[in-house]
Every structure is written in C-alpha cells, then in structure tokens.
Design a protein around this motif. Structure first.
Motif, mmCIF file in Angstrom:
data_model
loop_
_atom_site.group_PDB
_atom_site.id
_atom_site.type_symbol
_atom_site.label_atom_id
_atom_site.label_comp_id
_atom_site.label_asym_id
_atom_site.label_seq_id
_atom_site.Cartn_x
_atom_site.Cartn_y
_atom_site.Cartn_z
ATOM 1 N N ILE A 160 0.831 -1.200 0.000
ATOM 2 C CA ILE A 160 0.000 0.000 0.000
ATOM 3 C C ILE A 160 0.867 1.252 0.000
ATOM 4 C CG2 ILE A 160 -1.673 1.341 1.351
ATOM 5 C CD1 ILE A 160 -2.846 -1.315 2.305
ATOM 6 N N ILE A 161 1.924 1.246 0.801
ATOM 7 C CA ILE A 161 2.819 2.405 0.858
ATOM 8 C C ILE A 161 3.492 2.642 -0.493
ATOM 9 C CG2 ILE A 161 4.946 3.287 1.892
ATOM 10 C CD1 ILE A 161 4.117 1.866 4.481
ATOM 11 N N LEU A 162 3.974 1.557 -1.115
ATOM 12 C CA LEU A 162 4.610 1.684 -2.422
ATOM 13 C C LEU A 162 3.652 2.245 -3.462
ATOM 14 C CD1 LEU A 162 6.751 -1.570 -2.803
ATOM 15 C CD2 LEU A 162 7.587 0.746 -2.471
ATOM 16 N N MET A 163 2.453 1.686 -3.537
ATOM 17 C CA MET A 163 1.504 2.121 -4.551
ATOM 18 C C MET A 163 0.977 3.521 -4.251
ATOM 19 S SD MET A 163 -1.718 0.015 -6.188
ATOM 20 C CE MET A 163 -0.638 -1.312 -6.691
ATOM 21 N N ARG A 164 0.751 3.839 -2.986
ATOM 22 C CA ARG A 164 0.295 5.186 -2.626
ATOM 23 C C ARG A 164 1.334 6.224 -3.027
ATOM 24 N NH1 ARG A 164 0.651 6.851 3.505
ATOM 25 N NH2 ARG A 164 2.822 6.763 2.791
ATOM 26 N N THR A 165 2.599 5.955 -2.787
ATOM 27 C CA THR A 165 3.674 6.879 -3.155
ATOM 28 C C THR A 165 3.735 7.073 -4.664
ATOM 29 O OG1 THR A 165 4.935 6.137 -1.238
ATOM 30 C CG2 THR A 165 6.131 7.353 -2.920
ATOM 31 N N PHE A 166 3.550 5.987 -5.402
ATOM 32 C CA PHE A 166 3.553 6.084 -6.864
ATOM 33 C C PHE A 166 2.376 6.919 -7.352
ATOM 34 C CE2 PHE A 166 3.073 4.892 -11.237
ATOM 35 C CZ PHE A 166 4.356 4.635 -11.686
ATOM 36 N N PHE A 167 1.193 6.690 -6.795
ATOM 37 C CA PHE A 167 0.005 7.445 -7.196
ATOM 38 C C PHE A 167 0.182 8.946 -6.936
ATOM 39 C CE2 PHE A 167 -3.201 3.701 -6.680
ATOM 40 C CZ PHE A 167 -2.684 3.139 -7.831
ATOM 41 N N ARG A 168 0.846 9.285 -5.845
ATOM 42 C CA ARG A 168 1.015 10.699 -5.486
ATOM 43 C C ARG A 168 1.944 11.427 -6.454
ATOM 44 N NH1 ARG A 168 -0.669 12.505 -0.548
ATOM 45 N NH2 ARG A 168 0.978 14.107 -0.512
ATOM 46 N N ASN A 169 2.741 10.688 -7.213
ATOM 47 C CA ASN A 169 3.642 11.314 -8.180
ATOM 48 C C ASN A 169 3.007 11.470 -9.553
ATOM 49 O OD1 ASN A 169 6.595 11.599 -6.994
ATOM 50 N ND2 ASN A 169 5.739 9.721 -6.159
ATOM 51 N N ILE A 170 1.787 11.012 -9.731
ATOM 52 C CA ILE A 170 1.059 11.249 -10.980
ATOM 53 C C ILE A 170 0.500 12.672 -10.936
ATOM 54 C CG2 ILE A 170 -0.934 10.548 -12.367
ATOM 55 C CD1 ILE A 170 -0.518 7.713 -11.389
ATOM 56 N N PRO A 171 0.706 13.467 -11.976
ATOM 57 C CA PRO A 171 0.259 14.874 -11.958
ATOM 58 C C PRO A 171 -1.216 15.014 -11.594
ATOM 59 C CG PRO A 171 1.621 14.451 -13.883
ATOM 60 C CD PRO A 171 1.402 13.126 -13.227
ATOM 61 N N GLU A 172 -1.470 15.918 -10.657
ATOM 62 C CA GLU A 172 -2.843 16.151 -10.205
ATOM 63 C C GLU A 172 -3.708 16.755 -11.300
ATOM 64 O OE1 GLU A 172 -5.753 15.729 -7.327
ATOM 65 O OE2 GLU A 172 -3.647 15.115 -7.246
ATOM 66 N N SER A 173 -3.065 17.414 -12.275
ATOM 67 C CA SER A 173 -3.826 18.047 -13.354
ATOM 68 C C SER A 173 -4.615 17.028 -14.169
ATOM 69 C CB SER A 173 -2.886 18.822 -14.275
ATOM 70 O OG SER A 173 -1.882 17.964 -14.806
ATOM 71 N N LEU A 174 -4.122 15.803 -14.258
ATOM 72 C CA LEU A 174 -4.833 14.764 -15.013
ATOM 73 C C LEU A 174 -6.172 14.436 -14.359
ATOM 74 C CD1 LEU A 174 -1.894 12.325 -15.862
ATOM 75 C CD2 LEU A 174 -3.015 13.957 -17.381
ATOM 76 N N THR A 175 -6.159 14.261 -13.048
ATOM 77 C CA THR A 175 -7.406 13.940 -12.347
ATOM 78 C C THR A 175 -8.332 15.148 -12.295
ATOM 79 O OG1 THR A 175 -6.360 14.469 -10.225
ATOM 80 C CG2 THR A 175 -6.273 12.189 -10.952
ATOM 81 N N GLU A 176 -7.779 16.354 -12.171
ATOM 82 C CA GLU A 176 -8.629 17.547 -12.127
ATOM 83 C C GLU A 176 -9.370 17.756 -13.442
ATOM 84 O OE1 GLU A 176 -6.030 20.712 -11.108
ATOM 85 O OE2 GLU A 176 -5.909 20.169 -8.974
#
Length: 297
Positions: A160-176
């Motif tokens: 969970i920690i590994l995947m959460r850290t990876f997700f946080r490095n995906i640009p927020e602009s894509l989800t916005e």
C-alpha cells in the motif's frame, strides 16, 4: 578532413578499483550460478554417476528419467494446477485490493488518510500470532479451502505504501481535468491512474506472484487435503522424503517416498523454471517501479 580523436585514460587507481570490482562481481556470479548449474547437471545426468558422486558442474551421461517421472505422475499436474490457480488469484486480489486502498490514501482531500495509514503501518510491526490466526481462519470456514491460500496475504501495508507513493507522483492536473469532464473517482482510477501505473503494478505483482509460487508454509498449516497442495509442498516432501510421514497413502506418498537425488534436482528445476522465464519480460517495469515507488514522494 579527419578530426583527431583523443582517448582519455582513467587514472591507474580508478582502473585498479574497477578491476577489483569486476573480479568480485565475477566471483559472486559464479557462487550464485553454481547451485543452479549443479541442480541442472544432476537432474539430467546418469543416476549411477550421481550416486557415485562424479557429477559437479558438468553432467555425466544423459538421462531425463527424473523429469519423466515428475511429468507423468498425476499428483504433479494436480499440484502444478493448484499452484498456478493460487498464484493467479492471489496476485489479482493483491493488485485489486491494494489499488483500491492506495488510491484514496494518495489524496490529500481524504480526511481519514492519516489515521488509516497509521493503522496499516502498525500491522507491519505487530501480528496476532500463529494460533490466533489459525482460529480466526477456522471461524471463517477458510481452513482447507482455496481462499486460505489467496485472501490472507492480499493486503499488505508495504504494498500500500509503495503504490500510494507512486500514485502521489502522478500529476494532479490529469485527475482535475477528468473531474471537470464529469468522471467519477472509480473511472479516474481505472482509465487514468492504473494505465499510468504499470511499473508499480508489475513490481507488486512480481513480488506477490513469486511469494505465492514459492510459499508452502500456509499450505502446511491450513490445508489437510493433499489434492489441494501446491507444487512447493510436493517439492518440500521430495527434498525431505526421509522424514516424511510413512503413514501417508496414495499417489502423493508414492512420489515422495521414491525420491532420488536426480528426482530432487529435477523437481527444483521444474518449480523454478516458470518464474525465471517470466522475470525477463517484466524486469524493466520492476526496476522502475521499485525506484519510483520507494524513493519519490
């Protein structure tokens, strides 16, 4: 007109250092490779040469009888089928539950993010113990079922920690931008986040698949029916055939009691070969996912 090319030589100290490093690495490679080479040599050598102790790095004679015994035995295909089933389902459930858990924990707007993360981290240092765990599985009617092999390890705090850290490095602009277009969180996760997360998915998937493929301890504790045993239980019993329970009956006991040195090595080769064949295809994702998931963020 030709250009003059100058080759800059490294200092003598650097060259000596590199030479020592290469020699050490070569020795390490030989030490790591020898056990596998020895297992291959013994598995395909003449059993008489093996018994005489003449097989070392190179095979003596040629005999595939041990492989034929393993492949033609009905318990082998049953165990192989069970292992493949456990590995596929276990890896799927691990990736599924880990992604569903890590995605909300990667969002700052999720108010319970800090509390839930701390709860998961606590599980990395404390566990209930073998007997309470067994009683919990028994109360859930999971003993001697397929689910006891695939569900208990499906959610890991480290994954969970590994995947959460990876997700946080995906640009927020894509989800916005996806939110503006009316996409839901589930659609964003499936159509945007996961396609961009192949490295970390491959990393966690490889760790999980190898762990399940090589695991036998859960089967030893929670499975009673030998027809549900994974391949590693067959390998374990072949390697320790001398201490195997003589009261065991059926095809399973027949295979383990008749184990020879060649049969032991053949079983090792057969069980390790699939993982060795799969790893080169996902190695590039594995390295990238490990570095990004554990260092950044």
């Amino acid at each position: 007109m030709k250009k003059n090319s100058y080759k800059i030589k490294a200092p003598i100290g650097d060259r000596v250092f590199l030479s020592v490093v290469y020699i050490i690495l070569a020795i390490v490679v030989l030490v790591m490779l020898y056990p596998f080479a020895y297992a291959v040599s013994v598995s395909i050598s003449d059993p008489a040469e093996v018994i005489a102790g003449k097989v070392t790095f190179y095979p003596k004679g040629f005999d595939l009888g041990s492989f034929k015994i393993m492949i033609n035995h009905p318990i082998f295909f049953t165990a192989y089928k069970n292992t493949i089933l456990y590995t596929v389902l276990g890896t799927f459930f691990t990736l599924f539950f880990t992604a569903l858990t890590a995605y909300p924990l990667s969002k700052d707007k999720f108010q319970m993010r800090s509390f839930i993360s701390k709860v998961y981290i606590i599980t990395m240092f404390f566990e209930g113990g073998m007997i309470p765990t067994y009683l919990a599985y028994k109360s859930l009617h999971m003993i001697d079922t397929i689910w006891v092999m695939v569900l208990p390890g499906a959610l890991s705090a480290w994954n969970i920690i590994l995947m959460r850290t990876f997700f946080r490095n995906i640009p927020e602009s894509l989800t916005e931008s996806a939110y503006i277009d009316g996409a839901t969180d589930l659609q964003i996760l499936v159509k945007i986040i996961l396609p961009l997360s192949k490295p970390i998915m491959a990393t966690i998937g490889l760790f999980t698949a190898v762990g399940i493929w090589n695991g036998y301890f859960n089967a030893l504790l929670y499975l009673n029916d030998t027809m549900k045993y994974p391949l590693q239980m067959i390998l374990r019993s072949i390697l320790v055939a001398a201490t195997f329970d003589p009261s065991e009956k059926g095809a399973y006991a027949e295979l383990t009691h008749s184990a020879t040195e060649s049969l032991k090595m053949a079983s090792i080769i057969i069980t390790t070969l699939p993982v060795m064949c799969i790893y080169p295809f996902i190695q590039k994702y594995f390295v990238k996912g490990t570095m990004v998931g554990s260092i950044k963020g």
